[in-house]
Design a protein around this motif. Structure first.
Motif, mmCIF file in Angstrom:
data_model
loop_
_atom_site.group_PDB
_atom_site.id
_atom_site.type_symbol
_atom_site.label_atom_id
_atom_site.label_comp_id
_atom_site.label_asym_id
_atom_site.label_seq_id
_atom_site.Cartn_x
_atom_site.Cartn_y
_atom_site.Cartn_z
ATOM 1 N N MET A 154 -7.057 -23.268 -63.074
ATOM 2 C CA MET A 154 -6.827 -24.642 -62.625
ATOM 3 C C MET A 154 -6.275 -25.513 -63.756
ATOM 4 N N THR A 155 -6.737 -25.282 -64.964
ATOM 5 C CA THR A 155 -6.240 -26.048 -66.113
ATOM 6 C C THR A 155 -4.759 -25.752 -66.347
ATOM 7 N N GLU A 156 -4.408 -24.477 -66.311
ATOM 8 C CA GLU A 156 -3.003 -24.096 -66.486
ATOM 9 C C GLU A 156 -2.146 -24.640 -65.346
ATOM 10 N N PHE A 157 -2.668 -24.516 -64.144
ATOM 11 C CA PHE A 157 -1.973 -24.994 -62.958
ATOM 12 C C PHE A 157 -1.704 -26.491 -63.055
ATOM 13 N N ALA A 158 -2.726 -27.258 -63.457
ATOM 14 C CA ALA A 158 -2.585 -28.709 -63.585
ATOM 15 C C ALA A 158 -1.533 -29.070 -64.610
ATOM 16 N N SER A 159 -1.512 -28.372 -65.729
ATOM 17 C CA SER A 159 -0.539 -28.699 -66.775
ATOM 18 C C SER A 159 0.887 -28.417 -66.306
ATOM 19 N N ARG A 160 1.060 -27.413 -65.466
ATOM 20 C CA ARG A 160 2.393 -27.114 -64.932
ATOM 21 C C ARG A 160 2.893 -28.216 -63.995
ATOM 22 N N LEU A 161 1.973 -28.840 -63.270
ATOM 23 C CA LEU A 161 2.367 -29.843 -62.279
ATOM 24 C C LEU A 161 2.444 -31.256 -62.843
ATOM 25 N N ASP A 162 2.007 -31.444 -64.075
ATOM 26 C CA ASP A 162 1.934 -32.797 -64.649
ATOM 27 C C ASP A 162 3.239 -33.566 -64.552
ATOM 28 N N GLY A 163 4.359 -32.911 -64.734
ATOM 29 C CA GLY A 163 5.639 -33.607 -64.741
ATOM 30 C C GLY A 163 6.271 -33.802 -63.372
ATOM 31 N N ALA A 164 5.615 -33.313 -62.332
ATOM 32 C CA ALA A 164 6.198 -33.411 -60.988
ATOM 33 C C ALA A 164 6.282 -34.859 -60.533
ATOM 34 N N GLU A 223 8.909 -30.895 -55.877
ATOM 35 C CA GLU A 223 8.542 -30.350 -57.192
ATOM 36 C C GLU A 223 7.109 -29.836 -57.187
ATOM 37 N N LEU A 224 6.205 -30.562 -56.555
ATOM 38 C CA LEU A 224 4.818 -30.110 -56.460
ATOM 39 C C LEU A 224 4.733 -28.787 -55.692
ATOM 40 N N ALA A 225 5.315 -28.786 -54.502
ATOM 41 C CA ALA A 225 5.220 -27.608 -53.639
ATOM 42 C C ALA A 225 5.859 -26.391 -54.286
ATOM 43 N N ASN A 226 7.020 -26.573 -54.881
ATOM 44 C CA ASN A 226 7.685 -25.457 -55.538
ATOM 45 C C ASN A 226 6.905 -24.987 -56.767
ATOM 46 N N GLY A 227 6.249 -25.919 -57.449
ATOM 47 C CA GLY A 227 5.377 -25.541 -58.561
ATOM 48 C C GLY A 227 4.209 -24.697 -58.089
ATOM 49 N N ARG A 270 4.168 -22.867 -55.398
ATOM 50 C CA ARG A 270 4.700 -21.576 -54.932
ATOM 51 C C ARG A 270 5.078 -20.673 -56.094
ATOM 52 N N ASP A 271 5.727 -21.233 -57.099
ATOM 53 C CA ASP A 271 6.092 -20.439 -58.276
ATOM 54 C C ASP A 271 4.853 -19.847 -58.933
ATOM 55 N N PHE A 272 3.817 -20.659 -59.048
ATOM 56 C CA PHE A 272 2.573 -20.182 -59.662
ATOM 57 C C PHE A 272 1.981 -19.038 -58.831
ATOM 58 N N GLY A 273 2.019 -19.193 -57.504
ATOM 59 C CA GLY A 273 1.504 -18.150 -56.630
ATOM 60 C C GLY A 273 2.226 -16.827 -56.790
ATOM 61 N N HIS A 274 3.543 -16.901 -56.974
ATOM 62 C CA HIS A 274 4.316 -15.669 -57.140
ATOM 63 C C HIS A 274 4.125 -15.054 -58.520
ATOM 64 N N GLU A 275 3.929 -15.897 -59.518
ATOM 65 C CA GLU A 275 3.725 -15.386 -60.880
ATOM 66 C C GLU A 275 2.321 -14.829 -61.070
ATOM 67 N N ARG A 276 1.342 -15.475 -60.480
ATOM 68 C CA ARG A 276 -0.070 -15.099 -60.665
ATOM 69 C C ARG A 276 -0.765 -15.033 -59.306
ATOM 70 N N ARG A 317 -8.990 -32.571 -62.237
ATOM 71 C CA ARG A 317 -7.828 -32.447 -63.117
ATOM 72 C C ARG A 317 -6.661 -31.776 -62.390
ATOM 73 N N ALA A 318 -6.975 -30.774 -61.570
ATOM 74 C CA ALA A 318 -5.925 -30.034 -60.876
ATOM 75 C C ALA A 318 -5.257 -30.849 -59.783
ATOM 76 N N THR A 319 -5.915 -31.897 -59.305
ATOM 77 C CA THR A 319 -5.350 -32.686 -58.203
ATOM 78 C C THR A 319 -4.656 -33.964 -58.670
ATOM 79 N N GLU A 320 -4.690 -34.250 -59.951
ATOM 80 C CA GLU A 320 -4.138 -35.519 -60.445
ATOM 81 C C GLU A 320 -2.673 -35.699 -60.066
ATOM 82 N N ALA A 321 -1.855 -34.688 -60.339
ATOM 83 C CA ALA A 321 -0.418 -34.818 -60.062
ATOM 84 C C ALA A 321 -0.161 -34.926 -58.562
ATOM 85 N N VAL A 322 -0.889 -34.147 -57.772
ATOM 86 C CA VAL A 322 -0.694 -34.177 -56.315
ATOM 87 C C VAL A 322 -1.037 -35.560 -55.769
ATOM 88 N N LEU A 323 -2.163 -36.092 -56.188
ATOM 89 C CA LEU A 323 -2.576 -37.420 -55.717
ATOM 90 C C LEU A 323 -1.598 -38.505 -56.168
#
Length: 198
Positions: free
Chosen positions: A73-83, A88-92, A94-100, A124-130
């Motif tokens: 979740m920490t890694e996931f959140a950091s990937r979405l921070d710039g969305a 951008e959120l959804a593709n982030g 999906r990309d994470f799902g395919h990679e891991r 922390r993981a929901t900050e960018a989405v919200l």
């Protein structure tokens, strides 16, 4: 019987691994062997220690699974921070799902009995989405919009990963269609009077 004189002192055995190394090894095993293969013995072998040594760092396998989920979740959140957009959120996601894929399933669709992550990691993981959904739907609907988006993405990607789309057609086109529909729905900010009668 050994005699210990005043010059003898007990020197503790140096640590041969760290908690970070253990979690990283467990995360890698999760992807290659699945959750059932992420055993304490397998993790210990991966980091080069005996299984009992892991318990100095991690009290149980359940705790280790929780730590792997929280690190995910920490890694996931950091990937979405710039969305800045729903796409951008959804593709982030999906990309994470395919990679891991195994880590994605662990945190997005956990099996019964899988330990829950601590609240601070979920927040922390929901900050960018919200942030993005609140900007699009308005603060009063941000949480509902975030849940709608997350549920759609988790469901779509989980079905994609498991090979559940069996009726032909282009999966990418289905993703694009769904993403456009979800974005339009979030933007429309429905009110309770717009909801269909039960």
């Amino acid at each position: 019987m050994a005699i210990v004189n005043s010059y003898t002192r007990i020197v503790p055995t140096p640590d041969r691994t760290s908690l970070d190394a253990i979690v990283l090894a467990a995360r890698d095993l999760l992807e290659t062997e699945g959750l059932s293969g992420m055993t304490m013995n397998a993790v210990a072998a991966r980091v080069g220690v005996r299984a009992p040594s892991l318990y100095k760092r991690v009290e149980s396998r359940e705790k280790l699974i929780q730590l792997v989920a929280e690190a995910t979740m920490t890694e996931f959140a950091s990937r979405l921070d710039g969305a800045t957009t729903v796409a951008e959120l959804a593709n982030g996601f999906r990309d994470f799902g395919h990679e891991r894929p195994a880590a994605f399933q662990l945190v997005m669709t956990p099996a019964p009995g899988v330990p829950s992550i601590r609240l601070e990691f979920a927040i922390r993981a929901t900050e960018a989405v919200l942030r993005v959904t609140s900007a699009l739907a308005g603060p009063e609907h941000g949480l509902e919009a975030a849940r709608t988006l997350t549920a759609w993405v988790a469901g779509f990607v989980s079905m994609e990963l498991s090979g559940s789309f069996k009726l032909g057609g282009d999966v990418q086109s289905a993703w694009d269609f769904g993403l456009a529909a979800i974005t339009a729905a979030i933007r429309s900010r429905p009110t309770t009077t717009d909801a269909p009668a039960a």
